[in-house]
Design a protein around this motif. Structure first.
Motif, PDB file in Angstrom:
ATOM      1  N   ALA A 179     105.790 -80.540  20.037  1.00 48.21           N
ATOM      2  CA  ALA A 179     105.009 -79.306  20.058  1.00 48.21           C
ATOM      3  C   ALA A 179     105.384 -78.389  18.902  1.00 48.21           C
ATOM      4  O   ALA A 179     104.521 -77.795  18.251  1.00 48.21           O
ATOM      5  N   ILE A 180     106.681 -78.243  18.647  1.00 44.04           N
ATOM      6  CA  ILE A 180     107.132 -77.367  17.561  1.00 44.04           C
ATOM      7  C   ILE A 180     106.548 -77.815  16.226  1.00 44.04           C
ATOM      8  O   ILE A 180     106.138 -76.983  15.399  1.00 44.04           O
ATOM      9  N   GLU A 189     103.782 -68.078  19.589  1.00 44.45           N
ATOM     10  CA  GLU A 189     102.964 -66.896  19.827  1.00 44.45           C
ATOM     11  C   GLU A 189     102.143 -67.035  21.102  1.00 44.45           C
ATOM     12  O   GLU A 189     101.519 -66.068  21.557  1.00 44.45           O
ATOM     13  N   ARG A 190     102.124 -68.197  21.680  1.00 44.90           N
ATOM     14  CA  ARG A 190     101.298 -68.452  22.858  1.00 44.90           C
ATOM     15  C   ARG A 190     101.956 -67.967  24.139  1.00 44.90           C
ATOM     16  O   ARG A 190     103.170 -67.780  24.218  1.00 44.90           O
ATOM     17  N   SER A 191     101.121 -67.825  25.174  1.00 43.94           N
ATOM     18  CA  SER A 191     101.629 -67.654  26.531  1.00 43.94           C
ATOM     19  C   SER A 191     101.075 -68.793  27.374  1.00 43.94           C
ATOM     20  O   SER A 191      99.962 -69.287  27.126  1.00 43.94           O
ATOM     21  N   SER A 233     102.755 -65.812  33.593  1.00 48.98           N
ATOM     22  CA  SER A 233     102.629 -65.914  32.144  1.00 48.98           C
ATOM     23  C   SER A 233     104.014 -66.058  31.517  1.00 48.98           C
ATOM     24  O   SER A 233     104.924 -65.279  31.826  1.00 48.98           O
ATOM     25  N   GLN A 234     104.163 -67.043  30.630  1.00 48.23           N
ATOM     26  CA  GLN A 234     105.480 -67.345  30.045  1.00 48.23           C
ATOM     27  C   GLN A 234     105.357 -67.641  28.563  1.00 48.23           C
ATOM     28  O   GLN A 234     104.345 -68.180  28.112  1.00 48.23           O
ATOM     29  N   THR A 235     106.414 -67.344  27.830  1.00 49.68           N
ATOM     30  CA  THR A 235     106.555 -67.863  26.477  1.00 49.68           C
ATOM     31  C   THR A 235     107.036 -69.303  26.565  1.00 49.68           C
ATOM     32  O   THR A 235     107.428 -69.775  27.635  1.00 49.68           O
TER      33      THR A 235
END
Length: 429
Positions: free
Chosen positions: A194-195, A203-205, A227-229
């Motif tokens: 993913a990285i 920047e997503r949640s 909602s999470q980072t």
């Protein structure tokens, strides 16, 4: 004249085959001569095996064989050393027989040699004792040198007093020769993919309400996380978040990372073959694909591959290939990850410990980065996993702990990891 020519050609062909056969024999002799010599001279090989501190683990002189004086050490080092019957394929008595016998292709065998291994037998004993009769695998390695400091598999047997009816799995070194459902420790693989393939990842949640419907099937999570980072999603070990990431990355990308990070390729440890794990490509958009990114579905991981991977994360993306014999020089470095990717994963694993795993309560006096796993195995039980490393230049240790059918990773693998790390720091291995 034609008959003579045919006979000459036949004779030439036979001669070439003989030369080719001799070449194959010489090559095999050079590669396997030490093992052959040991078998032809009968029984266990001559020589002495010691650990990194000089403790004797095996000794053979004039046909008289002895193992470590302490029974607990013999059990803890059973899969490391092996036994007189050759039951442990990966044991030093089988794999390093030529070094023990002092074999040379020129001079043949000589008197037995002393073989020093990188493992600290006291750490093996600490890990075996911490397993407390449960089955599993424990490894510790120095990620700055590649030296394996601890390697324990259970169940084990006493080579000095072998059981007539050993438990199932006794002859398998589960650190090196067995693969297991990884559960959430595999999220470290999905995270690396993913990285490097989702530019806006940080920047997503990611939303989690306790479950998600994928392809008409339900993906259950460990909780309702809201909602999470991505940092929070890893600490929460959120299945909804990582299932969604797996679906977006796709099966081909996940399979690519499982391969290049060493999980689905055959590896080698000082000439010992480590079998490949498994990652099946599920259909795009399917519940199977979502579960595969979480470490379930048909995923299988060898503990050795996992400790090798987290060693690379700890070491800036490159791994000094693990060894039981010592490298002599640090010339066996393999790059698994980019340095930026490794740094981000390392930071997030440290965030896990500080914000989800109890920090100093779980690892008193230690600065640990880690990921746990609770891997469902289909019979109502779960394997407990924990893997990670110490952030300590004086004690650069990476570890993996697997406890079979034990339940939660933090509850069951965490205390073993702490016991081992505390012992290693105290010993200054």
């Amino acid at each position: 004249m034609k008959k003579v020519k045919r006979r000459a050609n036949a004779a030439l062909l036979i001669a070439l085959l003989l030369v080719a056969g001799l070449g194959v024999y010489i090559a095999r002799l050079a590669r396997d001569g030490g093992a052959w010599a040991g078998y032809f001279t009968g029984g266990t090989p001559g020589g002495t095996i010691i650990d990194r501190s000089g403790a004797v683990l095996y000794d053979s002189e004039d046909g008289s064989v002895s193992y470590a004086a302490d029974a607990a050490t013999r059990l803890a080092c059973y899969h490391l050393v092996g036994d007189g019957m050759g039951n442990i394929r990966t044991g030093a008595l089988r794999q390093f027989r030529d070094r023990l016998t002092g074999y040379s292709i020129v001079s043949g065998t000589s008197s037995g040699k002393t073989l020093r291994l990188t493992v600290d037998s006291s750490l093996n004993a600490a890990a075996y004792n911490a397993l407390a009769g449960r089955n599993g695998a424990v490894m510790l390695m120095n990620y700055q040198t590649g030296e394996i400091l601890c390697m324990v598999s259970a169940p084990a047997d006493d080579p000095a007093n072998p059981s007539g009816n050993p438990a199932d799995g006794t002859y398998i070194n589960k650190c090196l020769s067995a693969s297991f459902v990884p559960g959430s420790v595999f999220k470290l693989v999905t995270l690396a993919a993913a990285i490097e393939n989702m530019p806006d990842l940080f920047e997503r949640s990611f939303w989690c309400e306790g479950s998600a419907v994928v392809g008409g099937a339900v993906l259950n999570c460990t909780g309702s996380h809201g909602s999470q980072t991505i940092e929070q999603a890893l600490a929460n070990s959120c299945n909804c978040a990582f299932g969604a990431i797996a679906l977006e990355l796709g099966a081909d990308t996940l399979a690519e990372y499982a391969e290049k990070l060493g999980f689905t390729q055959e590896l080698s440890l000082d000439g010992i073959t480590i079998p490949a794990g498994k990652f099946d490509k599920a259909g795009e958009g399917s519940i199977g694909l979502a579960w595969s990114g979480i470490g379930q579905y048909n995923d299988l991981v060898v503990p050795y591959a996992l400790v090798r991977y987290v060693s690379a994360v700890a070491n800036g993306g490159s791994v000094y290939e693990p060894t039981l014999l010592g490298h002599g020089s640090l010339d066996r470095e393999t790059e698994l990850l980019g340095s930026d990717t490794a740094a981000r994963i390392a930071e997030m694993m440290n965030y896990n410990v500080q914000n989800a795993y109890g920090g100093q309560w779980t690892f008193p006096g230690l600065n640990v980065s880690a990921k746990t796993g609770t891997a469902e195995v289909g019979d109502g039980t779960s394997h407990a996993w924990m893997t990670g490393f110490l952030n300590d230049a004086n004690h650069p240790y990476a570890f993996v702990v697997l406890v079979e059918n034990a339940g939660g990773g933090l509850t069951n693998a965490g205390p073993i990891a702490n016991t081992l790390l505390q012992a290693a720091v105290a010993a200054g291995a």
